[in-house]
Design a protein around this motif. Structure first.
Motif, mmCIF file in Angstrom:
data_model
loop_
_atom_site.group_PDB
_atom_site.id
_atom_site.type_symbol
_atom_site.label_atom_id
_atom_site.label_comp_id
_atom_site.label_asym_id
_atom_site.label_seq_id
_atom_site.Cartn_x
_atom_site.Cartn_y
_atom_site.Cartn_z
ATOM 1 N N THR A 11 -4.333 -8.963 -1.155
ATOM 2 C CA THR A 11 -3.710 -9.353 0.109
ATOM 3 C C THR A 11 -2.327 -9.936 -0.107
ATOM 4 O OG1 THR A 11 -5.871 -9.774 1.131
ATOM 5 C CG2 THR A 11 -3.952 -10.842 2.124
ATOM 6 N N ALA A 12 -2.219 -10.837 -1.081
ATOM 7 C CA ALA A 12 -0.925 -11.461 -1.361
ATOM 8 C C ALA A 12 0.108 -10.428 -1.797
ATOM 9 C CB ALA A 12 -1.089 -12.533 -2.443
ATOM 10 N N ARG A 13 -0.320 -9.488 -2.626
ATOM 11 C CA ARG A 13 0.610 -8.462 -3.116
ATOM 12 C C ARG A 13 1.053 -7.549 -1.974
ATOM 13 N NH1 ARG A 13 1.803 -5.551 -7.760
ATOM 14 N NH2 ARG A 13 3.258 -3.913 -7.123
ATOM 15 N N LEU A 14 0.133 -7.144 -1.112
ATOM 16 C CA LEU A 14 0.483 -6.243 -0.022
ATOM 17 C C LEU A 14 1.367 -6.925 1.017
ATOM 18 C CD1 LEU A 14 -2.920 -4.381 0.359
ATOM 19 C CD2 LEU A 14 -0.742 -3.405 -0.408
ATOM 20 N N ARG A 15 1.150 -8.210 1.234
ATOM 21 C CA ARG A 15 2.049 -8.943 2.128
ATOM 22 C C ARG A 15 3.461 -8.988 1.550
ATOM 23 N NH1 ARG A 15 -1.954 -14.004 3.690
ATOM 24 N NH2 ARG A 15 -3.104 -12.921 5.368
ATOM 25 N N GLN A 16 3.525 -9.187 0.256
ATOM 26 C CA GLN A 16 4.830 -9.191 -0.408
ATOM 27 C C GLN A 16 5.509 -7.825 -0.291
ATOM 28 O OE1 GLN A 16 4.581 -9.753 -4.663
ATOM 29 N NE2 GLN A 16 6.708 -10.429 -4.825
ATOM 30 N N ASP A 17 4.734 -6.763 -0.466
ATOM 31 C CA ASP A 17 5.284 -5.408 -0.339
ATOM 32 C C ASP A 17 5.767 -5.135 1.081
ATOM 33 O OD1 ASP A 17 4.805 -4.934 -2.963
ATOM 34 O OD2 ASP A 17 3.334 -3.337 -2.676
ATOM 35 N N LEU A 34 -2.363 -1.933 9.017
ATOM 36 C CA LEU A 34 -3.084 -2.184 10.258
ATOM 37 C C LEU A 34 -3.165 -3.692 10.486
ATOM 38 C CD1 LEU A 34 -6.155 0.254 10.122
ATOM 39 C CD2 LEU A 34 -4.068 0.505 11.481
ATOM 40 N N PRO A 35 -2.969 -4.161 11.691
ATOM 41 C CA PRO A 35 -3.093 -5.600 11.958
ATOM 42 C C PRO A 35 -4.479 -6.148 11.606
ATOM 43 C CG PRO A 35 -2.013 -4.492 13.790
ATOM 44 C CD PRO A 35 -2.524 -3.415 12.884
ATOM 45 N N SER A 36 -5.492 -5.304 11.705
ATOM 46 C CA SER A 36 -6.866 -5.734 11.458
ATOM 47 C C SER A 36 -7.328 -5.532 10.018
ATOM 48 C CB SER A 36 -7.821 -4.978 12.391
ATOM 49 O OG SER A 36 -7.714 -3.570 12.162
ATOM 50 N N ASN A 37 -6.528 -4.830 9.207
ATOM 51 C CA ASN A 37 -6.955 -4.528 7.839
ATOM 52 C C ASN A 37 -5.737 -4.249 6.967
ATOM 53 O OD1 ASN A 37 -8.236 -3.780 5.481
ATOM 54 N ND2 ASN A 37 -9.019 -1.834 6.276
ATOM 55 N N ILE A 38 -5.350 -5.214 6.161
ATOM 56 C CA ILE A 38 -4.144 -5.057 5.351
ATOM 57 C C ILE A 38 -4.341 -4.053 4.229
ATOM 58 C CG2 ILE A 38 -4.636 -6.849 3.637
ATOM 59 C CD1 ILE A 38 -1.649 -7.711 3.988
ATOM 60 N N LEU A 39 -5.582 -3.654 3.964
ATOM 61 C CA LEU A 39 -5.835 -2.668 2.917
ATOM 62 C C LEU A 39 -5.593 -1.234 3.396
ATOM 63 C CD1 LEU A 39 -9.063 -4.086 1.221
ATOM 64 C CD2 LEU A 39 -6.695 -4.299 0.447
ATOM 65 N N GLU A 40 -5.397 -1.043 4.693
ATOM 66 C CA GLU A 40 -5.074 0.293 5.220
ATOM 67 C C GLU A 40 -3.668 0.280 5.808
ATOM 68 O OE1 GLU A 40 -7.978 2.355 7.621
ATOM 69 O OE2 GLU A 40 -6.397 3.376 8.750
ATOM 70 N N PRO A 65 -7.559 -0.148 -2.662
ATOM 71 C CA PRO A 65 -8.814 -0.773 -3.101
ATOM 72 C C PRO A 65 -8.658 -2.292 -3.135
ATOM 73 C CG PRO A 65 -7.608 0.022 -5.000
ATOM 74 C CD PRO A 65 -6.816 0.459 -3.786
ATOM 75 N N ARG A 66 -9.770 -2.982 -3.157
ATOM 76 C CA ARG A 66 -9.713 -4.446 -3.234
ATOM 77 C C ARG A 66 -9.124 -4.912 -4.560
ATOM 78 N NH1 ARG A 66 -12.357 -7.099 0.726
ATOM 79 N NH2 ARG A 66 -13.687 -5.866 2.115
ATOM 80 N N PRO A 73 -4.015 3.394 -4.781
ATOM 81 C CA PRO A 73 -4.581 3.710 -3.456
ATOM 82 C C PRO A 73 -4.921 5.185 -3.301
ATOM 83 C CG PRO A 73 -2.210 3.683 -3.320
ATOM 84 C CD PRO A 73 -2.542 3.325 -4.749
ATOM 85 N N SER A 74 -5.662 5.485 -2.257
ATOM 86 C CA SER A 74 -5.849 6.871 -1.815
ATOM 87 C C SER A 74 -4.713 7.206 -0.859
ATOM 88 C CB SER A 74 -7.186 7.042 -1.098
ATOM 89 O OG SER A 74 -8.266 6.664 -1.933
ATOM 90 N N ILE A 75 -4.247 8.464 -0.915
ATOM 91 C CA ILE A 75 -3.132 8.896 -0.072
ATOM 92 C C ILE A 75 -3.600 10.049 0.808
ATOM 93 C CG2 ILE A 75 -0.763 9.768 -0.045
ATOM 94 C CD1 ILE A 75 -0.369 8.572 -2.817
ATOM 95 N N TYR A 76 -3.310 9.952 2.109
ATOM 96 C CA TYR A 76 -3.706 10.970 3.078
ATOM 97 C C TYR A 76 -2.501 11.372 3.933
ATOM 98 C CZ TYR A 76 -8.451 9.190 2.144
ATOM 99 O OH TYR A 76 -9.634 8.778 1.550
#
Length: 235
Positions: A11-17, A34-40, A65-66, A73-76
């Motif tokens: 979470t911390a890393r993705l917020r930084q990104d 996504l506002p509801s899921n920072i992993l997506e 991934p967590r 990550p997976s890319i679509y």
């Protein structure tokens, strides 16, 4: 305890990104979680100039991934594009298909830059397609109205959605003006023929009938075109 720590790290890393990509945008690419899921995360790629994708807007997603950033990550891809299959995990060196080549220092910006670079190539891989440049250009022209049907696209990228709507409105106005000019020119031509003393009555009647037919056809084509555009947006 360990799972919680790993999730906090991701979470911390993705917020930084996210802060980084907003401060220093990547050419041709936008991304937001996504506002509801920072992993997506969802991204938008704008087709580069002088490529088969020019004029296109391509929406896709990254699923982290967590264990990120220690696992990729997976890319679509979601928007039809002619290069990648839709809603299918893409086999790229920066995706979860190749954890052995993953570098934890790579950011979201790095991932999307690499994905765009591969998109512009023709190297085959799992999840890729082989299509002609003509097909890619056709899909590029259709991509904007396709994206408007996607709720997530419109919510995460409202400026892009509004730009697309404005472009559609301008095209509709151009079609209206073009049809109006065609009808006006036809009527003027008919009036000139009827005013010509050298034409007999039959010729005048024939010219008037042809003019009326052209007006009706023009209006029918215009009505069908507008109906098709609106139906495409709504569906």
């Amino acid at each position: 305890m360990s799972a919680k720590r790993v999730n906090t790290t991701a979470t911390a890393r993705l917020r930084q990104d996210y802060l980084r990509i907003r401060k220093d945008p990547v050419p041709y690419v936008k991304a937001a979680p996504l506002p509801s899921n920072i992993l997506e995360w969802h991204y938008v790629v704008t087709g580069p100039e002088n490529s088969p994708y020019e004029g296109g807007t391509y929406h896709g997603k990254l699923v982290f991934p967590r264990e990120f950033p220690f696992k990729p990550p997976s890319i679509y891809m979601i928007t039809p594009n002619g290069r990648f299959k839709l809603n299918t995990r893409l086999c790229l060196s920066i995706s979860d298909f190749h954890p052995d080549t993953w570098n934890p220092a790579w950011s979201v910006s790095t991932i999307l830059t690499g994905m765009l670079s591969f998109m512009l190539e023709k190297t085959p891989t799992l999840g890729s397609l082989e299509t002609s440049d003509y097909t890619k250009r056709q899909l590029a022209a259709q991509s904007n109205t396709f994206n408007l049907k996607d709720k997530i696209f419109c919510e995460l990228f409202p400026e892009d959605a509004e730009r697309i709507r404005e472009d559609i409105r301008k095209r509709e106005e151009e079609m209206i003006e073009s049809t109006r000019q065609a009808v006006q020119n036809t009527n003027q031509s008919s009036s000139n023929r009827n005013a010509n003393g050298g034409e007999d009555r039959n010729q005048g009647l024939i010219g008037s009938a042809i003019s009326n037919i052209l007006v009706i056809v023009g209006l029918a084509v215009f009505a069908y075109t507008v109906k098709y555009v609106l139906r495409t947006i709504v569906e």
